[in-house]
Enzyme design. Structure first.
Site, mmCIF file in Angstrom:
data_model
loop_
_atom_site.group_PDB
_atom_site.id
_atom_site.type_symbol
_atom_site.label_atom_id
_atom_site.label_comp_id
_atom_site.label_asym_id
_atom_site.label_seq_id
_atom_site.Cartn_x
_atom_site.Cartn_y
_atom_site.Cartn_z
ATOM 1 N N TYR A 67 54.924 34.640 68.139
ATOM 2 C CA TYR A 67 53.812 34.648 66.867
ATOM 3 C C TYR A 67 54.958 34.422 65.403
ATOM 4 C CZ TYR A 67 50.157 34.826 63.767
ATOM 5 O OH TYR A 67 49.156 34.679 63.184
ATOM 6 N N ASP A 92 50.019 44.434 61.286
ATOM 7 C CA ASP A 92 50.158 44.842 62.246
ATOM 8 C C ASP A 92 52.163 45.651 61.622
ATOM 9 O OD1 ASP A 92 51.965 42.485 62.346
ATOM 10 O OD2 ASP A 92 49.784 41.919 63.572
ATOM 11 N N ASP A 143 41.860 43.187 49.146
ATOM 12 C CA ASP A 143 41.382 42.016 49.797
ATOM 13 C C ASP A 143 42.272 40.010 49.331
ATOM 14 O OD1 ASP A 143 40.163 39.207 50.282
ATOM 15 O OD2 ASP A 143 38.045 40.743 49.681
ATOM 16 N N GLY A 144 43.352 40.226 50.070
ATOM 17 C CA GLY A 144 43.984 38.949 50.071
ATOM 18 C C GLY A 144 43.322 38.134 49.386
ATOM 19 N N ASP A 161 48.937 35.687 57.521
ATOM 20 C CA ASP A 161 48.968 36.221 59.212
ATOM 21 C C ASP A 161 47.562 36.802 59.243
ATOM 22 O OD1 ASP A 161 49.633 37.438 61.434
ATOM 23 O OD2 ASP A 161 50.462 38.339 61.086
ATOM 24 N N SER A 162 46.227 36.248 59.999
ATOM 25 C CA SER A 162 44.461 36.534 59.953
ATOM 26 C C SER A 162 44.490 36.790 61.450
ATOM 27 C CB SER A 162 43.896 35.446 58.613
ATOM 28 O OG SER A 162 44.166 34.006 59.876
ATOM 29 N N SER A 163 42.995 37.157 61.632
ATOM 30 C CA SER A 163 42.830 37.160 62.214
ATOM 31 C C SER A 163 42.021 36.173 62.430
ATOM 32 C CB SER A 163 42.025 38.123 62.704
ATOM 33 O OG SER A 163 40.288 38.527 61.699
ATOM 34 N N ASP A 164 40.654 36.209 63.345
ATOM 35 C CA ASP A 164 39.910 34.470 63.597
ATOM 36 C C ASP A 164 39.014 34.455 62.314
ATOM 37 O OD1 ASP A 164 41.812 33.244 66.508
ATOM 38 O OD2 ASP A 164 41.211 35.234 66.678
ATOM 39 N N TYR A 229 47.093 35.070 73.949
ATOM 40 C CA TYR A 229 45.975 33.931 72.675
ATOM 41 C C TYR A 229 45.200 33.253 73.778
ATOM 42 C CZ TYR A 229 48.599 36.264 69.056
ATOM 43 O OH TYR A 229 48.621 37.031 67.901
#
Length: 290
Positions: A67, A92, A143-144, A161-164, A229
């Site tokens: 990823y 991360d 906050d992006g 590179d975000s979460s869902d 995933y």
């Protein structure tokens, strides 16, 4: 629903109803509720240490490289000179680690809304978080979405590179966000965003790609394999301000010696090209007019 039973973690989520991935857990290393989300770090029997946010697996030591290499090098190798890079999310450190390897990249700014994710990963994921310590990287918790509003025309490449698309990452999948990304890019700039899996979230992927196409003259979707995933596959939404960009053909091709020196485990120019070859049913669905 209780996702920890009899020594197993099961990823159960309404985003992929009826589907669950389970990992056998040797030890729970860390658990907390931050201001934004639940943070869980576990030692698994088969995949090393795993980071789980709001009961969704973000990465495991065994397969994270596929990823992180792809979200970094699909856009970087499609840009003629990617010197200044912004990473939204990626607390991360994995995306930063990979971006920093690119010899033409001079400066990386990483903006993640949850500073606790950054600190937890520094403690439990040293191989990932080493990217946060690279001298090219400036870590700026925040906050992006708001960050982009105050930075226009600055970046060659922006990686989300975000979460869902739930919780703190929900706004990063909307049309307004893609307009902010475009505004923050220099002429010819390129974006890449975590785009979800077509096998369980095809409507979400199509909607996000549509937002990107409404803003950028060139927009497309690419895939990579990540066994932990949902469905074992995830994709990326890519867009360029340059109407001549051909994402399928990398501008930068690394030699085998380069790739060895960069400790690349997944990406090369062949994988780059293959990432854009989609099954017919997926390509037809994503390109349908209605």
């Amino acid at each position: 629903m209780d996702t920890m039973k009899k020594g197993w973690f099961s990823e159960i989520n309404d985003l992929w109803p009826g589907v669950a991935l389970s990992l056998e857990i040797k030890e729970v290393l860390h658990s907390e509720r931050s201001k934004y989300q639940d943070i869980l770090v576990v030692k698994t029997k088969s995949h090393g240490t795993a980071l789980i946010l709001d009961n969704v697996i973000q990465c495991t030591e065994k397969d994270e490289f596929s990823y992180h290499e792809m979200i970094a090098y699909l856009p970087l190798c499609s840009h003629p000179k990617p010197e200044n890079v912004l990473i939204v999310g990626g607390g991360d450190g994995g995306a930063a680690r990979e971006v920093a390897k690119h010899p033409e990249v001079k400066h990386i700014t990483l903006v993640d809304i949850d500073d606790r994710v950054i600190e937890v990963c520094r403690q439990y994921f040293p191989h990932l978080s080493l990217g946060l310590n690279n001298p090219k990287v400036n870590v700026s918790p925040g906050d992006g979405f708001e960050f982009l509003q105050h930075h226009q025309g600055e970046y060659d490449v922006i990686i989300t590179d975000s979460s869902d698309p739930v919780g703190p990452a929900e706004n990063l999948f909307k049309q307004q966000y893609y307009q902010l990304l475009k505004n923050a890019l220099k002429p010819g700039g390129i974006i890449a965003s975590q785009g979800g899996t077509v096998w369980e979230s095809i409507d979400q992927v199509r909607s996000t790609l549509k937002h990107c196409k409404s803003v950028f003259p060139v927009a497309t979707y690419a895939i990579t394999a990540v066994p932990t995933y949902p469905t074992g596959q995830i994709g990326f939404i890519l867009g360029s301000k340059d109407s001549q960009t051909n994402f399928r053909e990398p501008l930068k091709v690394f030699s085998e010696e380069d790739l060895d020196r960069m400790e690349m485990q997944y990406y090369n120019d062949k994988i780059h090209r293959a990432a854009f070859a989609l099954p017919r049913i997926i390509e037809k669905t994503l390109t349908a007019q209605n």
